[in-house]
Design a protein around this motif. Structure first.
Motif, mmCIF file in Angstrom:
data_model
loop_
_atom_site.group_PDB
_atom_site.id
_atom_site.type_symbol
_atom_site.label_atom_id
_atom_site.label_comp_id
_atom_site.label_asym_id
_atom_site.label_seq_id
_atom_site.Cartn_x
_atom_site.Cartn_y
_atom_site.Cartn_z
ATOM 1 N N SER A 114 1.947 7.397 3.249
ATOM 2 C CA SER A 114 0.639 7.919 2.871
ATOM 3 C C SER A 114 -0.326 6.757 2.701
ATOM 4 C CB SER A 114 0.733 8.713 1.582
ATOM 5 O OG SER A 114 1.020 7.852 0.513
ATOM 6 N N GLU A 115 -1.603 7.088 2.845
ATOM 7 C CA GLU A 115 -2.575 6.011 2.912
ATOM 8 C C GLU A 115 -2.726 5.269 1.590
ATOM 9 O OE1 GLU A 115 -5.704 7.080 5.366
ATOM 10 O OE2 GLU A 115 -6.411 5.015 5.549
ATOM 11 N N ASN A 116 -2.534 5.945 0.464
ATOM 12 C CA ASN A 116 -2.712 5.195 -0.785
ATOM 13 C C ASN A 116 -1.637 4.134 -0.972
ATOM 14 O OD1 ASN A 116 -0.899 7.209 -1.212
ATOM 15 N ND2 ASN A 116 -1.752 7.914 -3.155
ATOM 16 N N ILE A 117 -0.419 4.452 -0.518
ATOM 17 C CA ILE A 117 0.633 3.450 -0.655
ATOM 18 C C ILE A 117 0.448 2.333 0.376
ATOM 19 C CG2 ILE A 117 2.436 4.434 0.847
ATOM 20 C CD1 ILE A 117 3.542 3.777 -2.517
ATOM 21 N N ARG A 118 -0.042 2.705 1.544
ATOM 22 C CA ARG A 118 -0.324 1.682 2.559
ATOM 23 C C ARG A 118 -1.417 0.734 2.089
ATOM 24 N NH1 ARG A 118 -2.165 4.600 7.653
ATOM 25 N NH2 ARG A 118 -2.661 2.456 8.173
ATOM 26 N N LEU A 119 -2.438 1.280 1.423
ATOM 27 C CA LEU A 119 -3.548 0.432 1.006
ATOM 28 C C LEU A 119 -3.175 -0.438 -0.186
ATOM 29 C CD1 LEU A 119 -6.578 2.847 1.439
ATOM 30 C CD2 LEU A 119 -5.918 0.924 2.877
ATOM 31 N N LYS A 120 -2.292 0.078 -1.029
ATOM 32 C CA LYS A 120 -1.867 -0.727 -2.176
ATOM 33 C C LYS A 120 -1.055 -1.931 -1.695
ATOM 34 C CE LYS A 120 0.669 -0.639 -6.497
ATOM 35 N NZ LYS A 120 1.544 0.130 -7.393
ATOM 36 N N TYR A 121 -0.174 -1.678 -0.738
ATOM 37 C CA TYR A 121 0.646 -2.761 -0.177
ATOM 38 C C TYR A 121 0.119 -3.100 1.212
ATOM 39 C CZ TYR A 121 3.839 -1.394 -3.914
ATOM 40 O OH TYR A 121 4.385 -1.100 -5.138
ATOM 41 N N ASP A 137 1.615 -3.198 5.163
ATOM 42 C CA ASP A 137 1.058 -2.306 6.172
ATOM 43 C C ASP A 137 0.577 -3.095 7.392
ATOM 44 O OD1 ASP A 137 0.358 0.207 7.073
ATOM 45 O OD2 ASP A 137 -1.639 0.139 6.186
ATOM 46 N N LEU A 138 -0.045 -4.241 7.115
ATOM 47 C CA LEU A 138 -0.606 -5.048 8.202
ATOM 48 C C LEU A 138 0.472 -5.691 9.067
ATOM 49 C CD1 LEU A 138 -3.588 -6.671 6.278
ATOM 50 C CD2 LEU A 138 -3.777 -5.162 8.250
ATOM 51 N N ARG A 139 1.715 -5.679 8.581
ATOM 52 C CA ARG A 139 2.804 -6.192 9.421
ATOM 53 C C ARG A 139 3.153 -5.204 10.531
ATOM 54 N NH1 ARG A 139 6.919 -8.084 4.578
ATOM 55 N NH2 ARG A 139 5.566 -9.708 3.738
ATOM 56 N N ARG A 140 2.723 -3.957 10.400
ATOM 57 C CA ARG A 140 3.030 -2.982 11.443
ATOM 58 C C ARG A 140 2.308 -3.364 12.721
ATOM 59 N NH1 ARG A 140 0.517 1.555 9.265
ATOM 60 N NH2 ARG A 140 1.450 2.947 10.763
ATOM 61 N N PRO A 141 3.005 -3.362 13.838
ATOM 62 C CA PRO A 141 2.415 -3.860 15.087
ATOM 63 C C PRO A 141 1.095 -3.175 15.450
ATOM 64 C CG PRO A 141 4.757 -3.455 15.358
ATOM 65 C CD PRO A 141 4.404 -2.950 13.991
ATOM 66 N N LYS A 142 1.017 -1.873 15.215
ATOM 67 C CA LYS A 142 -0.185 -1.138 15.596
ATOM 68 C C LYS A 142 -1.416 -1.694 14.882
ATOM 69 C CE LYS A 142 -2.893 2.303 16.892
ATOM 70 N NZ LYS A 142 -3.731 1.994 18.060
ATOM 71 N N LEU A 143 -1.298 -1.848 13.595
ATOM 72 C CA LEU A 143 -2.426 -2.332 12.804
ATOM 73 C C LEU A 143 -2.772 -3.764 13.183
ATOM 74 C CD1 LEU A 143 -3.984 -0.693 10.917
ATOM 75 C CD2 LEU A 143 -2.569 -1.415 9.012
ATOM 76 N N PHE A 168 7.711 0.890 1.985
ATOM 77 C CA PHE A 168 7.855 1.681 3.207
ATOM 78 C C PHE A 168 8.284 0.744 4.313
ATOM 79 C CE2 PHE A 168 3.450 0.437 2.564
ATOM 80 C CZ PHE A 168 3.120 -0.183 3.751
ATOM 81 N N GLN A 169 8.837 1.326 5.377
ATOM 82 C CA GLN A 169 9.370 0.497 6.435
ATOM 83 C C GLN A 169 8.264 0.013 7.370
ATOM 84 O OE1 GLN A 169 12.328 3.712 6.412
ATOM 85 N NE2 GLN A 169 13.447 2.352 7.787
ATOM 86 N N VAL A 170 8.462 -1.191 7.864
ATOM 87 C CA VAL A 170 7.455 -1.794 8.730
ATOM 88 C C VAL A 170 7.673 -1.321 10.163
ATOM 89 C CG1 VAL A 170 6.470 -3.960 9.541
ATOM 90 C CG2 VAL A 170 7.353 -3.787 7.213
ATOM 91 N N GLU A 171 7.219 -0.111 10.425
ATOM 92 C CA GLU A 171 7.365 0.450 11.763
ATOM 93 C C GLU A 171 6.170 1.325 12.051
ATOM 94 O OE1 GLU A 171 10.987 2.605 11.972
ATOM 95 O OE2 GLU A 171 12.230 0.798 12.071
ATOM 96 N N SER A 186 -8.858 7.101 14.484
ATOM 97 C CA SER A 186 -9.798 8.100 14.005
ATOM 98 C C SER A 186 -10.430 7.695 12.682
ATOM 99 C CB SER A 186 -9.113 9.458 13.881
ATOM 100 O OG SER A 186 -7.909 9.313 13.173
ATOM 101 N N SER A 187 -10.127 6.497 12.211
ATOM 102 C CA SER A 187 -10.779 6.018 10.994
ATOM 103 C C SER A 187 -11.017 4.521 11.129
ATOM 104 C CB SER A 187 -9.896 6.279 9.779
ATOM 105 O OG SER A 187 -10.333 5.490 8.684
ATOM 106 N N ILE A 188 -12.170 4.062 10.640
ATOM 107 C CA ILE A 188 -12.413 2.616 10.731
ATOM 108 C C ILE A 188 -11.521 1.851 9.761
ATOM 109 C CG2 ILE A 188 -14.777 2.783 11.589
ATOM 110 C CD1 ILE A 188 -15.779 2.081 8.794
ATOM 111 N N ARG A 189 -10.886 2.550 8.827
ATOM 112 C CA ARG A 189 -9.950 1.839 7.945
ATOM 113 C C ARG A 189 -8.825 1.190 8.745
ATOM 114 N NH1 ARG A 189 -10.814 6.572 5.349
ATOM 115 N NH2 ARG A 189 -8.860 7.392 6.118
ATOM 116 N N ASP A 190 -8.524 1.775 9.909
ATOM 117 C CA ASP A 190 -7.439 1.224 10.723
ATOM 118 C C ASP A 190 -7.842 0.009 11.538
ATOM 119 O OD1 ASP A 190 -5.616 3.016 9.764
ATOM 120 O OD2 ASP A 190 -5.872 4.446 11.393
#
Length: 616
Positions: free
Chosen positions: A148-155, A159-165, A139-142, A573-577
């Motif tokens: 979806s969260e399962n793909i974000r959590l697998k990679y 995901d952590l390269r996204r500025p928000k996270l 997925f794109q780093v934006e 809205s989630s502590i996962r973030d």
RNA sequence: GGGGUGGUAGUUAAGUUGGUUAUAACGCCGGCCUGUCACGCCGGAGGCCGAGGGUUCAAGUCCCUUCCACCCCGCCA
């Protein structure tokens, strides 16, 4: 900057089929981050290092948005400046890792990008080192691209390269550091407590760790460092804190992970007021740092009883009104059987008056009825106060004097909507308390900027557990009862108040604590009230009971959920973030695939045997 | 343990009462392009429709089972 440094590609090209020849970093050092360059830097030679956010190939000219954790800088590959460099840049793809040496220059007239802090300048590449290639990311780093969260959590590393996270984790870091410096200055000592400890009854399910050296015995991971911090008070440390992982093997929620972090503290020779002012000073600093403003101390206070009465919960969301009102006495003798029977069975009737709610549709009312059923309510009665009279399935059961009493009790106005739930007290409060929260959101009663903090005090010490048929601690078994209530412990245990307190932010509990028991005799009596036998108390908590006999000072403390606090501060809205590597709702880490099966030899060493899966 | 939402291309989604070759956008690959910045234009590849079973002449679509993700109840002192 030795251009004769070998390329990795030269070494590996025969054995490793890569899309592009790679270069060594060599002696290069990053001279600036990707968010720093401004017009004032024009003319500087810089070395940028980062990831390819995007490549725009115009044939004769190639633009690359180079991203690092701080930001983005546009790099231009111009064949007139460096022909070879431009040629190699054609091979760049998303998420390739680059080092670029080049000169800062102003962008041409009208070509600035107002969206980027660095948008007035660009770096004209003189030399390019491709440090690594990348597969096409899943997925794109934006921030805008929501995978979806399962793909974000697998990679997760992508995901952590996204500025928000990334920013969330920076905020978390800031809270942790600020907490440490605040407490350090006040003389608190950071002390580590064991992670391999013993299982204790009460509270959550423990995570167990088998002991190889003591076969058949198990450590438990701590649900909190509670007992250790109390022992540190007995040890005379006076002021302790720790930012520490805690473990609870319970089902997950958006705000619950099996491992989470507590900001844990304990002090000797203090009372509730000392805790309140300590925490208010800390919260102010945290909010000023992260939000730019802070609620004014002292924070609001509310007793548990008041909170339950008005909000139906012990975590009141004080950002809006819509309070619960008890009407049991008013409707006790009404013709409406549902009310009467609920009351006869020892239940209560409470109502919510929704100002101007008469226009809510039948569908919306039906949805509300379904909603309250989640919390065990059988149903929900409603009345619309229309200009031409009461519109309601139950109005005909309410005699004029009952109607008049309701008007007074609920301050009813024309246009209002009245919602009733009748049942056992807990169900009524759960149902209406949650319905209130839902309506608050749905009707837009909540100021999204508000940060409402409130101390909830005077919790009951014990509550009756119908399943276990015994009293359990509302807070935990080491919480001090209010001294003047002690005599009720044997006669009316549920009336004993505790010296516990919670801090609630926008309807979410962010911290809680208590003044602890520091007399062995009191502790024994509380264990007794909890139905813990003397023998069991000695077996499970003997060390605490013994420690209390060696000069335990009066002490108390509080613990905050770092994950939740940061979640709220970041607007998530989630502590996962706000956790770098969180687990899924089934407590699985999709990146590592933990937990995994144990090797037979590991099990043998531990004298463990895994039985076939239980069939439910 | 229970209730709900979802799973279709690398990703995000659409897919009608069951009916020919399963769409779109982004991404990806190739080509062109010297001022783009969500570049543009032309062309292309890409699918076990979560998995298994069933109903049917025919299933992405209906039924059953199951797995995964998310939200909630129970649980979490």
């Amino acid at each position: 900057m030795d251009i004769n440094e070998p390329r990795l590609g030269d070494q590996f090209s025969e054995t490793q089929e890569g899309p592009v020849a790679l270069d060594h970093l060599g002696e290069w050092q990053k001279t600036v981050n990707c968010d720093t360059l401004r017009p004032a830097d024009v003319g500087r030679e810089v070395i940028l290092m980062g990831w390819v956010q995007r490549r725009r190939d115009h044939g004769g000219l190639i633009f690359v948005d180079l991203r690092d954790r701080e930001g983005i800088t546009q790099v231009v590959f111009d064949p007139q400046i460096a022909e070879l460099c431009h040629e190699r840049a054609g091979a760049l793809r998303s998420e390739y890792v680059l080092a670029v040496r080049g000169n800062v220059r102003l962008r041409p007239e009208g070509m600035t990008n107002a969206k980027l802090p660095t948008g007035e300048v660009e770096v004209a590449a003189v030399e390019l080192r491709i440090l690594n290639s990348s597969k096409t990311p899943p997925f794109q780093v934006e921030d805008e691209v929501e995978a979806s969260e399962n793909i974000r959590l697998k990679y997760r590393y992508i995901d952590l390269r996204r500025p928000k996270l990334f920013k969330n984790l920076v905020a978390r870091h800031k809270v942790a550091q600020l907490t440490r410096s605040y407490l350090n200055e006040l003389g608190f000592l950071e002390v580590e407590t064991p992670v391999l400890t013993r299982s204790t009854p009460e509270g959550a399910r423990d995570y167990l760790v088998p002991s190889r050296v003591n076969s058949g015995k198990f450590f438990a991971l701590p649900q909190s460092p509670q007992l250790f911090k109390q022992i540190l008070m007995v040890a005379g440390f006076e002021r302790y804190y720790q930012i520490v992982k805690c473990f609870r093997d319970e089902d997950l929620r958006a705000d619950r992970q099996p491992e989470f972090t507590q900001i844990d503290m304990e002090m000797s020779f203090i009372s509730e007021e000392d805790i309140y002012s300590l925490i208010e000073g800390w919260i102010e600093k945290v909010f000023l740092e992260l939000k730019g403003s802070s609620p004014l101390a002292p924070f609001a206070r509310m007793t548990y009883a008041e909170s339950m009465d008005l909000y139906g919960t012990d975590r009141p969301d004080t950002r809006f009104g819509l309070l619960l009102t008890e009407v049991t006495d008013v409707v006790a003798n009404s013709e409406f059987r549902v009310f009467r029977q609920a009351i006869e069975r020892g239940g209560i009737v409470k109502a919510l008056c929704v100002p101007g709610g008469k226009d809510l549709s039948r569908k919306e009312l039906d949805d509300m009825i379904e909603f309250v059923k989640i919390f065990g309510a059988q149903g929900m009665a409603w009345i619309k106060i229309q200009p031409d009279g009461w519109q309601s399935p139950i109005a005909k059961f309410l005699a004029p004097e009952v109607q008049q009493a309701l008007i007074e009790r609920l301050s009813i106005d024309t246009g209002d909507l009245i919602l009733f739930v009748a049942d056992q007290k807990k169900i009524v409060n759960d149902a209406l308390g949650n319905l209130r929260g839902r309506l608050g959101k749905q009707l837009g009663l909540i100021d999204p900027e508000a940060l409402n903090l409130v101390w909830v005090t005077d919790f009951p010490l014990l509550e009756w557990d119908a399943n276990e048929k015994r009293y359990t601690s509302v807070h935990h078994p080491f919480t001090s009862p209010v001294e003047s209530d002690m005599e009720l412990l044997d006669t009316e245990p549920e009336k004993v108040r505790s010296r516990a307190y919670d801090l609630v932010l926008n309807g979410i509990e962010i911290g809680g604590g208590s003044i602890r028991i520091h007399h062995q005799e009191v502790q024994r009596r509380v264990f007794q009230a909890l139905g813990i036998s003397g023998e069991e108390a000695r077996e499970k908590f003997g060390f605490l009971l013994e420690a209390l006999q060696y000069g335990a000072p009066p002490h108390g403390g509080i613990a905050f959920g770092l994950d939740r606090l940061v979640m709220l501060l970041c607007g998530c809205s989630s502590i996962r973030d706000v956790i770098a590597f969180p687990k899924t709702q089934k407590a699985i880490c999709l990146m590592t695939n933990a937990p995994s099966e144990a090797d037979v030899n590991q099990l043998l060493e531990l004298c463990l045997k895994v039985e076939a899966e239980r069939n439910a």
